[in-house]
Write an enzyme that holds these catalytic residues in place. Structure first.
Site, mmCIF file in Angstrom:
data_model
loop_
_atom_site.group_PDB
_atom_site.id
_atom_site.type_symbol
_atom_site.label_atom_id
_atom_site.label_comp_id
_atom_site.label_asym_id
_atom_site.label_seq_id
_atom_site.Cartn_x
_atom_site.Cartn_y
_atom_site.Cartn_z
ATOM 1 C CE1 TYR A 52 -9.767 2.276 -6.747
ATOM 2 C CE2 TYR A 52 -8.422 1.663 -7.283
ATOM 3 C CZ TYR A 52 -8.525 2.526 -6.640
ATOM 4 O OH TYR A 52 -7.146 3.259 -6.349
ATOM 5 N NE ARG A 55 -6.510 1.496 -12.329
ATOM 6 C CZ ARG A 55 -6.208 1.879 -10.520
ATOM 7 N NH1 ARG A 55 -6.864 2.530 -10.116
ATOM 8 N NH2 ARG A 55 -4.466 1.767 -11.024
ATOM 9 C CD GLN A 87 5.919 4.283 -8.531
ATOM 10 O OE1 GLN A 87 5.429 5.622 -7.787
ATOM 11 N NE2 GLN A 87 6.788 4.937 -8.898
ATOM 12 C CG ASN A 88 2.738 -0.143 -12.621
ATOM 13 O OD1 ASN A 88 2.716 1.053 -11.788
ATOM 14 N ND2 ASN A 88 3.196 0.191 -13.468
ATOM 15 C CB ILE A 89 -2.359 -2.042 -8.120
ATOM 16 C CG1 ILE A 89 -3.299 -1.156 -9.241
ATOM 17 C CG2 ILE A 89 -1.817 -0.668 -7.031
ATOM 18 C CD1 ILE A 89 -4.512 -0.143 -8.574
ATOM 19 C CG HIS A 105 1.370 2.040 -4.392
ATOM 20 N ND1 HIS A 105 2.043 3.958 -5.018
ATOM 21 C CD2 HIS A 105 2.294 3.104 -3.391
ATOM 22 C CE1 HIS A 105 2.512 4.510 -4.765
ATOM 23 N NE2 HIS A 105 3.202 3.911 -3.281
ATOM 24 C CB CYS A 135 -14.623 -13.021 9.025
ATOM 25 S SG CYS A 135 -15.434 -11.522 7.915
ATOM 26 C CB THR A 172 7.709 6.609 -11.840
ATOM 27 O OG1 THR A 172 7.132 6.954 -10.950
ATOM 28 C CG2 THR A 172 8.835 6.605 -11.639
ATOM 29 C CB ALA A 215 8.846 0.584 -20.440
HETATM 30 C C1 BV8 Z 1 1.622 7.889 2.668
HETATM 31 C C2 BV8 Z 1 -2.915 2.821 -5.973
HETATM 32 C C3 BV8 Z 1 2.131 8.521 5.355
HETATM 33 C C4 BV8 Z 1 -3.888 3.137 -6.182
HETATM 34 C C5 BV8 Z 1 -1.438 5.196 -5.485
HETATM 35 C C6 BV8 Z 1 6.298 14.096 0.697
HETATM 36 C C7 BV8 Z 1 5.593 15.424 -0.135
HETATM 37 C C8 BV8 Z 1 4.195 15.910 -0.714
HETATM 38 C C9 BV8 Z 1 2.762 15.046 -0.385
HETATM 39 C C10 BV8 Z 1 3.440 13.898 -0.036
HETATM 40 C C11 BV8 Z 1 4.578 13.866 0.478
HETATM 41 N N1 BV8 Z 1 4.949 12.307 1.357
HETATM 42 C C12 BV8 Z 1 3.451 11.797 1.266
HETATM 43 C C13 BV8 Z 1 2.803 12.858 0.798
HETATM 44 C C14 BV8 Z 1 1.490 12.708 0.003
HETATM 45 C C15 BV8 Z 1 1.344 11.853 -0.611
HETATM 46 C C16 BV8 Z 1 2.092 12.084 -2.301
HETATM 47 O O1 BV8 Z 1 2.423 11.835 -2.653
HETATM 48 N N2 BV8 Z 1 0.890 13.158 -2.661
HETATM 49 C C17 BV8 Z 1 1.470 13.468 -4.300
HETATM 50 C C18 BV8 Z 1 0.535 13.373 -5.568
HETATM 51 C C19 BV8 Z 1 2.475 14.979 -3.818
HETATM 52 N N3 BV8 Z 1 1.671 10.406 -0.740
HETATM 53 C C20 BV8 Z 1 0.816 9.558 -0.041
HETATM 54 O O2 BV8 Z 1 0.127 9.998 0.283
HETATM 55 C C21 BV8 Z 1 0.875 8.425 0.171
HETATM 56 N N4 BV8 Z 1 1.414 7.473 1.786
HETATM 57 O O3 BV8 Z 1 2.416 8.981 2.331
HETATM 58 O O4 BV8 Z 1 1.475 7.768 3.868
HETATM 59 C C22 BV8 Z 1 3.362 8.177 4.994
HETATM 60 C C23 BV8 Z 1 4.064 8.677 6.017
HETATM 61 C C24 BV8 Z 1 5.539 8.251 6.368
HETATM 62 C C25 BV8 Z 1 6.373 7.359 5.269
HETATM 63 C C26 BV8 Z 1 5.270 7.225 4.668
HETATM 64 C C27 BV8 Z 1 4.171 7.213 4.356
HETATM 65 C C28 BV8 Z 1 0.293 7.413 -0.666
HETATM 66 C C29 BV8 Z 1 0.675 7.118 -2.170
HETATM 67 C C30 BV8 Z 1 -0.138 5.839 -2.712
HETATM 68 C C31 BV8 Z 1 -1.383 6.337 -3.333
HETATM 69 N N5 BV8 Z 1 -1.651 4.865 -4.263
HETATM 70 N N6 BV8 Z 1 -1.884 3.590 -6.613
HETATM 71 C C32 BV8 Z 1 -4.554 3.465 -7.575
HETATM 72 O O5 BV8 Z 1 -3.434 2.788 -8.197
HETATM 73 O O6 BV8 Z 1 -5.494 3.669 -7.785
HETATM 74 S S1 BV8 Z 1 -0.121 6.047 -6.496
HETATM 75 C C33 BV8 Z 1 -0.815 6.318 -8.302
HETATM 76 O O7 BV8 Z 1 -0.173 6.730 -8.485
HETATM 77 C C34 BV8 Z 1 0.485 5.632 -8.501
HETATM 78 O O8 BV8 Z 1 0.521 3.653 -7.597
HETATM 79 C C35 BV8 Z 1 1.630 6.336 -8.966
HETATM 80 O O9 BV8 Z 1 2.350 6.114 -7.270
HETATM 81 C C36 BV8 Z 1 1.387 7.054 -8.939
HETATM 82 C C37 BV8 Z 1 1.300 7.518 -10.751
HETATM 83 O O10 BV8 Z 1 2.149 7.492 -11.017
HETATM 84 P P1 BV8 Z 1 2.582 6.957 -11.847
HETATM 85 O O11 BV8 Z 1 3.258 5.235 -12.128
HETATM 86 O O12 BV8 Z 1 4.244 7.903 -12.282
HETATM 87 O O13 BV8 Z 1 2.393 7.262 -13.370
HETATM 88 P P2 BV8 Z 1 2.322 8.615 -14.047
HETATM 89 O O14 BV8 Z 1 0.802 8.459 -15.002
HETATM 90 O O15 BV8 Z 1 2.139 9.658 -13.079
HETATM 91 O O16 BV8 Z 1 2.773 9.064 -15.022
HETATM 92 C C38 BV8 Z 1 3.202 7.792 -16.251
HETATM 93 C C39 BV8 Z 1 4.653 7.979 -16.739
HETATM 94 O O17 BV8 Z 1 5.564 7.331 -17.412
HETATM 95 C C40 BV8 Z 1 5.223 9.100 -16.991
HETATM 96 O O18 BV8 Z 1 6.727 9.957 -16.781
HETATM 97 C C41 BV8 Z 1 5.203 8.636 -18.537
HETATM 98 O O19 BV8 Z 1 6.087 9.471 -19.591
HETATM 99 C C42 BV8 Z 1 6.237 7.748 -18.861
HETATM 100 N N7 BV8 Z 1 5.220 6.636 -19.807
HETATM 101 C C43 BV8 Z 1 4.518 7.174 -20.689
HETATM 102 N N8 BV8 Z 1 3.989 5.604 -21.616
HETATM 103 C C44 BV8 Z 1 4.635 5.123 -21.529
HETATM 104 C C45 BV8 Z 1 6.093 5.865 -20.089
HETATM 105 N N9 BV8 Z 1 7.556 5.241 -20.162
HETATM 106 C C46 BV8 Z 1 7.854 4.305 -21.033
HETATM 107 N N10 BV8 Z 1 7.502 4.118 -21.531
HETATM 108 C C47 BV8 Z 1 6.134 4.182 -22.315
HETATM 109 N N11 BV8 Z 1 5.161 3.053 -22.539
#
Ligand code: BV8
Length: 231
Positions: A52, A55, A87-89, A105, A135, A172, A215
């Protein structure tokens, strides 16, 4: 018109911020479970802090792009009630002028103290275990939401998603929950749903409309269309 825009790593990609999946993505260099879970932090805090810190430094060297600026313009447009849920930090939305914003997030530019719960603004590194400005204890972690942790402001987000007339998903992959479930929720409550992405995702639920492209191209033209202005 009430609009909710959900953004992911794709909106910051053209600013030079790495996405997660795909070539050169963050997850290419690191296993999620090694750097973005509370267990990983307990096991090896140094590796997680370095991930982090790196980043945080990188984001300080880049700038918001035309897509971030277009959303800031949309927020100021008459008759528009916009909430950006990211979702971005990174802090590129804020630096573009967006104010109605939820970092579901967490944020790189905040730390969280495990001793007093304080969330001080943070621009430096955390790997050298600096004292908490509140603290004084050396128990600071990045103020980001890791897998298995509860995202921020879920009630505020769900309220806005249920009430919106239009929901747009920008840059996303729709893999991580609960964020990935909001398009379906918006549609279930009668909103028009749109996806703006470089490569349309094979999302479980078809969006009413998909705008394919970078985008910095598709977001400004969509905003111009809604606001009836060309900037
Ligand atoms: C939770 C911070 C309990 C840290 C992040 C239901 C089903 C299955 C699994 C789960 C479920 N519910 C919960 C889960 C578990 C888990 C989960 O989802 N697992 C997945 C992998 C299956 N979720 C959790 O653990 C969450 N917490 O559930 O708590 C709870 C209970 C009840 C109610 C609520 C909560 C917490 C998840 C958060 C984790 N932290 N980030 C860090 O940044 O290091 S997640 C992180 O990954 C990001 O924040 C983001 O969310 C994700 C990445 O996804 P994207 O941002 O979309 O990025 P990606 O690279 O994947 O895609 C990029 C996209 O952009 C592509 O589509 C591409 O085509 C496009 N693109 C690229 N370039 C361009 C473009 N578009 C336009 N222009 C361009 N130039």
């Amino acid at each position: 018109m009430r609009i909710v825009v959900l953004t992911g790593a794709g909106i910051s990609e053209e600013s030079g911020v790495a996405t997660f999946r795909g070539a050169g993505g963050l997850w290419e260099g690191h296993r999620v479970e090694d750097v973005a879970t509370p267990e990983a932090f307990d096991l090896d805090p140094e590796t997680v802090q370095r991930f982090y810190d790196t980043r945080r430094r990188a984001v300080a060297t880049v700038s918001p792009n035309a897509a971030h600026h277009a959303l800031a313009r949309l927020e100021r447009a008459p008759g528009i009630d916009l909430l950006v849920v990211t979702q971005n930090i990174d802090d590129l939305h804020e630096r573009a002028g967006t104010r109605q914003l939820v970092h579901m997030h967490g944020e790189l530019r905040r730390a969280r103290c495990l001793a007093c719960g304080g969330q001080p603004e943070w621009t430096g590194d955390l790997v050298d275990r600096p004292p908490c400005p509140v603290c004084g204890q050396r128990m600071l972690r990045p103020d980001v939401v890791w897998f298995g942790e509860m995202p921020y402001e879920l009630d505020r987000i769900e309220e806005a998603v249920e009430a919106c007339d239009m929901f747009a998903s920008v840059g996303t992959s729709g893999v991580v929950y609960p964020a990935a479930g909001y398009a379906a929720m918006a549609k279930a409550f009668g909103a028009r749903t749109m996806e703006l992405n470089l490569v349309p995702t094979d999302a479980p639920l078809p969006f009413d409309e998909v705008r394919e492209g970078p985008a910095t191209v598709v977001v400004p033209s969509w905003v111009d269309e809604i606001t009836g202005s060309s900037h």
